[in-house]
Motif scaffolding. Structure first.
Motif, PDB file in Angstrom:
ATOM      1  N   ALA A 164     104.764  22.889  10.707  1.00  6.20           N
ATOM      2  CA  ALA A 164     104.814  21.442  10.622  1.00  6.20           C
ATOM      3  C   ALA A 164     106.033  20.712  11.750  1.00  6.20           C
ATOM      4  N   ALA A 165     106.882  21.777  11.876  1.00  6.17           N
ATOM      5  CA  ALA A 165     107.862  20.997  12.886  1.00  6.17           C
ATOM      6  C   ALA A 165     107.286  20.877  14.243  1.00  6.17           C
ATOM      7  N   VAL A 166     106.443  21.807  14.724  1.00  3.39           N
ATOM      8  CA  VAL A 166     105.909  22.030  16.207  1.00  3.39           C
ATOM      9  C   VAL A 166     104.819  20.791  16.256  1.00  3.39           C
ATOM     10  N   ALA A 167     104.055  20.490  15.060  1.00  2.10           N
ATOM     11  CA  ALA A 167     102.920  19.579  15.068  1.00  2.10           C
ATOM     12  C   ALA A 167     103.753  18.146  15.087  1.00  2.10           C
ATOM     13  N   VAL A 168     105.047  17.872  14.531  1.00  2.00           N
ATOM     14  CA  VAL A 168     105.702  16.756  14.630  1.00  2.00           C
ATOM     15  C   VAL A 168     105.868  16.593  16.232  1.00  2.00           C
ATOM     16  N   LEU A 169     106.642  17.554  16.683  1.00  2.00           N
ATOM     17  CA  LEU A 169     107.123  17.520  18.224  1.00  2.00           C
ATOM     18  C   LEU A 169     105.988  17.246  19.097  1.00  2.00           C
ATOM     19  N   VAL A 170     104.825  17.832  18.818  1.00  2.00           N
ATOM     20  CA  VAL A 170     103.574  17.715  19.693  1.00  2.00           C
ATOM     21  C   VAL A 170     103.065  16.294  19.529  1.00  2.00           C
TER      22      VAL A 170
ATOM     23  N   GLY B 124     113.911  22.067   7.979  1.00  2.00           N
ATOM     24  CA  GLY B 124     114.854  22.515   7.069  1.00  2.00           C
ATOM     25  C   GLY B 124     114.273  22.227   5.809  1.00  2.00           C
ATOM     26  N   PHE B 125     113.422  21.079   5.553  1.00  2.00           N
ATOM     27  CA  PHE B 125     113.032  20.828   4.199  1.00  2.00           C
ATOM     28  C   PHE B 125     112.085  21.605   3.613  1.00  2.00           C
ATOM     29  N   TRP B 126     111.204  22.479   4.637  1.00  2.00           N
ATOM     30  CA  TRP B 126     110.234  23.399   4.284  1.00  2.00           C
ATOM     31  C   TRP B 126     110.885  24.604   3.983  1.00  2.00           C
ATOM     32  N   ALA B 127     111.849  24.649   4.887  1.00  2.00           N
ATOM     33  CA  ALA B 127     112.639  26.319   4.839  1.00  2.00           C
ATOM     34  C   ALA B 127     113.302  26.371   3.217  1.00  2.00           C
ATOM     35  N   GLY B 128     113.947  24.964   3.031  1.00  2.00           N
ATOM     36  CA  GLY B 128     114.795  24.727   1.829  1.00  2.00           C
ATOM     37  C   GLY B 128     113.858  24.807   0.480  1.00  2.00           C
ATOM     38  N   ALA B 129     112.512  24.232   0.728  1.00  2.00           N
ATOM     39  CA  ALA B 129     111.716  24.385  -0.438  1.00  2.00           C
ATOM     40  C   ALA B 129     111.017  25.611  -0.666  1.00  2.00           C
ATOM     41  N   GLY B 130     111.329  26.689  -0.061  1.00  2.00           N
ATOM     42  CA  GLY B 130     110.914  27.926  -0.265  1.00  2.00           C
ATOM     43  C   GLY B 130     109.592  28.321   0.438  1.00  2.00           C
TER      44      GLY B 130
ATOM     45  N   ASN C 269     100.952   6.653  16.138  1.00  2.00           N
ATOM     46  CA  ASN C 269     102.135   7.645  15.475  1.00  2.00           C
ATOM     47  C   ASN C 269     102.343   7.003  13.997  1.00  2.00           C
ATOM     48  N   ALA C 270     102.098   6.143  13.527  1.00  2.00           N
ATOM     49  CA  ALA C 270     102.266   5.858  11.996  1.00  2.00           C
ATOM     50  C   ALA C 270     101.152   6.640  11.319  1.00  2.00           C
ATOM     51  N   LEU C 271     100.046   6.849  11.784  1.00  2.00           N
ATOM     52  CA  LEU C 271      98.986   7.583  11.125  1.00  2.00           C
ATOM     53  C   LEU C 271      99.080   9.225  11.368  1.00  2.00           C
ATOM     54  N   MET C 272      99.774   9.755  12.650  1.00  2.00           N
ATOM     55  CA  MET C 272      99.640  11.008  12.833  1.00  2.00           C
ATOM     56  C   MET C 272     101.086  11.993  12.299  1.00  2.00           C
ATOM     57  N   LEU C 273     102.122  11.106  12.308  1.00  2.00           N
ATOM     58  CA  LEU C 273     103.450  11.651  11.784  1.00  2.00           C
ATOM     59  C   LEU C 273     103.256  12.157  10.552  1.00  2.00           C
ATOM     60  N   PRO C 274     102.853  11.512   9.590  1.00  2.00           N
ATOM     61  CA  PRO C 274     102.847  11.960   8.181  1.00  2.00           C
ATOM     62  C   PRO C 274     102.056  13.399   7.899  1.00  2.00           C
ATOM     63  N   PRO C 275     100.950  13.382   8.458  1.00  2.00           N
ATOM     64  CA  PRO C 275     100.363  14.725   8.224  1.00  2.00           C
ATOM     65  C   PRO C 275     100.896  15.787   8.855  1.00  2.00           C
ATOM     66  N   ALA C 276     101.360  15.334   9.985  1.00  2.00           N
ATOM     67  CA  ALA C 276     102.024  16.460  10.954  1.00  2.00           C
ATOM     68  C   ALA C 276     103.579  17.070  10.016  1.00  2.00           C
ATOM     69  N   ALA C 277     104.067  15.991   9.525  1.00  2.00           N
ATOM     70  CA  ALA C 277     105.285  16.463   8.880  1.00  2.00           C
ATOM     71  C   ALA C 277     105.204  17.247   7.493  1.00  2.00           C
ATOM     72  N   THR C 278     103.793  16.891   7.042  1.00  2.00           N
ATOM     73  CA  THR C 278     103.627  17.506   5.775  1.00  2.00           C
ATOM     74  C   THR C 278     102.735  18.751   5.946  1.00  2.00           C
TER      75      THR C 278
ATOM     76  N   LEU D  67     112.860  14.161  17.391  1.00  2.00           N
ATOM     77  CA  LEU D  67     113.784  15.387  17.078  1.00  2.00           C
ATOM     78  C   LEU D  67     114.589  15.502  15.866  1.00  2.00           C
ATOM     79  N   ALA D  68     115.138  14.539  15.420  1.00  2.00           N
ATOM     80  CA  ALA D  68     115.894  14.623  14.221  1.00  2.00           C
ATOM     81  C   ALA D  68     114.636  14.814  13.091  1.00  2.00           C
ATOM     82  N   VAL D  69     113.534  14.154  13.073  1.00  2.00           N
ATOM     83  CA  VAL D  69     112.266  14.340  11.930  1.00  2.00           C
ATOM     84  C   VAL D  69     112.155  15.860  12.233  1.00  2.00           C
ATOM     85  N   ALA D  70     111.799  16.336  13.343  1.00  2.00           N
ATOM     86  CA  ALA D  70     111.298  17.644  13.377  1.00  2.00           C
ATOM     87  C   ALA D  70     112.254  18.773  12.668  1.00  2.00           C
ATOM     88  N   VAL D  71     113.540  18.437  13.164  1.00  2.00           N
ATOM     89  CA  VAL D  71     114.719  19.393  12.431  1.00  2.00           C
ATOM     90  C   VAL D  71     114.671  19.253  10.991  1.00  2.00           C
TER      91      VAL D  71
END
Length: 751
Positions: free
Chosen positions: A382-388, A367-373, A697-706, A359-363
């Protein structure tokens, strides 16, 4: 200083969906003073050790305060007892599939996207998001009330976010315009200034998760098949025969020790007992793992739950109800499946903090993508993909499903494993201390071989006459001779003028002939072939018995405690597994060396007292060895309890079985090698499951977050990961010991 009395209570916990739920229940129970709990996700059983003054209602209230439901289980818990309503699950899955598939197909195939297709998808997706995903939403609300989160929280937030964004896109973002087309990609994408809709993700996530859970439930139910089969074999009624010959049919619960009951062909034996009348063949494969029916006659022991495959027999009950071996097997298997391996405890601790971290990573990602423009669509995707994608289900199922399958398979093979710790210890054993009498040998006097005089009476006739002469005798050697001949279904004639000479033997007249059965060691002047037979028996630590007919030496019979059938193959398999066999016995050195030579055991300790065996175990452990002890008697209990792993023969004493971690119900000693091989395969399966669960989880979280993972693909990947773990564990249900060829037979043959 007084000590608190502790008791153990089993509770059925419902509402758990992942390893994080397990950790939350365990922590909540641990808040009570003196309470320790182990919760198994696969079985839904919480085993709670607590002070006597804390009652079950206190434990239930504590679990309910964590947002789950709990009830005390019956005395004999079953792995499937916690399964939800399967029909309701399947109905929800069927309706979800019917509504979701058109949405997924239309979203994936642009050529089929007709005018206003997005509105049809919106109408179909709404009930999926509200009704189909209701279990996830309800669990999330319960968790929020108790300041907790679980996998359901991730699913609920992902589905809700996807649907709400899609609703915004359709109503306010231009996606509701007629003729709008949306190309599908495994990667997130936008549509030329038009907000992308994620209705396919909103329906696919609950569809795949519900499908995955249905398959997991079915698979986990399969792992408990052995235990359910044990519970189902108990007969529903039993016919008791009174002393006057009258019979009455009652429920098995009314059967008492020493009652005589009738077992007709095709019926199951109602309780453990001893045959008092009749002969038959009994199939005890479910309890002992022996594939062939066993011939029984008066004096033979039978197990409750066995099937009478032959004629009518009458049995005197020696153990009834919860004291039968069948009930003991069911308890041991249930206890083992309620336990938790060390690897699973580590996984549960990781999963306990995993959901809040996700949950912390998703938030953070949002915030990162929104702050990055980046636009709101990319950030939300990206946030939904991380949650799922970040579901700890596979982590929570990695170990318990493998243990369920392994303990059930072990029970089918005649190996009762008391718990996950025993399985782990067996995997690490490198030395096994074997008792002789009752473990490597049968534990009873048996005819090993018979040599007759050349040109004399036929062997079968000599044995028949000798057994008839020994009929009135109570000497163990005589009883062994009688048992051997009667096992061959020979009818014994009556013995007349029977005389027993202490220290010498017996003399009787049988069928008109004078028969002498006496000790052969002190007799001289025997024919050469009989002299050789005497020497052979003495070399094999057997007692040579001479049979004379009308004063003429006719045969020499070697009688003793012979090596169990299959013992050589079992010991050889242990050596092949890297386990060093050591023989420790209270018997004399000559007998011990003879058995060791036959089984090719190099290290032998004879005339061992119970304390000597315990000291031997301690010495081996000081040398850095991981020691298992196999025994069957009261004299073995100290060594069994002091070893890294105690293994008892199922035919042994209650004291030995109580001190052991593993019980070999099957009479074949090869069950020991089977148990060692099964332990290694199980631990390998658990390691593979955990590696996959962590790697996923190690493989799927990075592409979801990015932002490189479509939420729908994330949902499918999450469900597949859990399913793969369960299916990998299910392979243990079909595991079979590898047959070994070209091994010499262990038992001595007549000849």
């Amino acid at each position: 200083m007084s000590t608190r009395t502790t008791v153990t209570t089993d509770l059925t916990v419902t509402g758990m969906t992942c390893a994080a739920c397990v950790g939350r229940v365990e922590k909540r129970l641990a808040r009570l003073d003196g309470v320790h709990a182990t919760v198994n996700l696969a079985t839904g059983i919480a085993r709670v050790t607590h002070p006597e003054e804390i009652v079950a209602d206190d434990l239930v209230r504590q679990i309910e305060s964590a947002g789950y439901a709990a009830t005390p289980v019956d005395e004999e818990p079953a792995p499937s007892a916690t399964a939800p309503d399967t029909n309701a699950e399947l109905r929800r899955l069927a309706v979800t599939a019917a509504l979701s598939l058109p949405v997924i197909v239309l979203s994936m195939v642009p050529a089929w996207q007709f005018t206003h297709w997005q509105w049809l998808c919106f109408v179909l997706a709404a009930p999926v998001v509200v009704w189909s995903a209701h279990p996830f939403h309800a669990a999330t609300v319960r968790g929020l009330r108790h300041s907790s989160a679980s996998m359901d929280t991730l699913v609920s937030l992902g589905v809700t976010a996807s649907f709400l964004w899609s609703a915004y896109a359709i109503f306010f973002g231009g996606a509701g315009e007629p003729g709008m087309r949306m190309p599908f990609s495994f990667l997130p994408s936008a549509s030329d200034g038009v907000a992308h809709i994620y209705l396919e993700a909103a329906v696919a996530v609950p569809l795949f998760v519900l499908l995955g859970r249905a398959l997991e439930s079915r698979a986990r139910a399969g792992t408990g098949a052995a235990l359910r089969a044990l519970a189902d074999v108990a007969p529903t009624e039993v016919t008791i025969r009174a002393a006057d010959g009258s019979e009455r049919t009652v429920a098995p619960a009314q059967l008492a020790v020493d009652d005589v009951f009738v077992v007709r062909p095709g019926e199951r034996v109602a309780a453990d007992g001893v045959v008092v009348h009749g002969r038959s063949a009994v199939d005890a494969s479910l309890m002992t793992g022996e594939s062939k029916p066993v011939e029984v006659a008066p004096g033979s022991a039978v197990l409750g739950g066995s099937v009478n495959s032959g004629g009518l027999v009458r049995v005197r009950a020696t153990a009834v109800g919860s004291e039968t071996q069948l009930a003991r097997i069911a308890r041991l298997v249930a206890d083992a499946q309620a336990g938790k391996a060390r690897a699973q405890r580590v996984a549960d601790r990781v999963a306990g903090g995993f959901v809040p971290a996700v949950l912390a990573v998703a938030v953070t990602v949002l915030g990162f993508w929104a702050g990055a423009g980046a636009d709101a669509q990319a950030a939300l995707t990206a946030a939904v993909a991380v949650l799922v994608v970040a579901c700890p289900c596979a982590l929570g199922l990695a170990t318990p499903t493998a243990l369920l399958a392994a303990t059930g398979r072990g029970a089918q093979l005649g190996v009762l494993i008391s718990g996950p710790q025993s399985l782990e210890a067996l995997r690490q054993v490198d030395t096994v201390v074997l008792d002789k009498t009752g473990t490597l040998t049968t534990g009873r006097m048996t005819v090993a071989h018979c040599v007759v005089r050349e040109g004399g009476t036929a062997r079968a006739e000599v044995l028949r006459l000798a057994a008839a002469a020994e009929g009135p005798s109570e000497h163990p050697l005589g009883r062994a001779l009688v048992a051997h001949v009667t096992d061959l279904h020979e009818t014994l004639p009556e013995a007349e003028e029977f005389t027993a000479v202490p220290g010498h033997g017996v003399v009787a007249h049988v069928a008109g002939r004078r028969v002498e059965v006496c000790a052969a060691a002190a007799v001289t002047g025997l024919p050469p072939e009989l002299e050789k037979a005497v020497s052979r028996a003495e070399a094999e630590a057997l007692t040579p018995v001479l049979i004379r007919l009308d004063g003429v030496p006719e045969a020499v019979v070697g009688i003793g405690d012979v090596v169990r059938s299959g013992a050589y193959r079992a010991v050889d398999r242990l050596r092949r597994l890297g386990i060093r066999p050591v023989l420790a016995t209270g018997d004399v050195p000559g007998t011990a060396r003879a058995v060791a030579a036959e089984l090719r055991i190099e290290e032998v300790h004879a005339r061992c007292t119970p304390q000597d065996k315990a000291r031997l175990v301690a010495d081996l452990r000081r040398q850095g060895r991981r020691v298992a002890v196999v025994g069957d008697g009261v004299n073995d209990t100290v060594a069994l309890a002091s070893a890294d792993l105690g293994i008892a023969m199922g035919s042994g004493t209650d004291a030995a079985i109580g001190a052991a971690d593993i019980t070999l119900v099957r009479r074949d000693l090869a069950a020991l090698a089977d148990a060692a091989a099964l332990a290694r395969r199980t631990l390998s399966t658990i390691r593979a499951n955990l590696v996959w669960a962590f790697a996923y989880n190690a493989l799927m979280l990075p592409p979801a977050a990015t932002g490189w993972l479509n939420p729908m693909v994330a949902a499918a990947a999450m469900s597949v990961s859990s399913l793969l773990v369960v299916l990998n564990s299910l392979r243990l249900r079909a595991w079979s010991p590898t047959p070994r060829r070209n091994h010499r037979p262990a038992a001595r043959s007549l000849g």
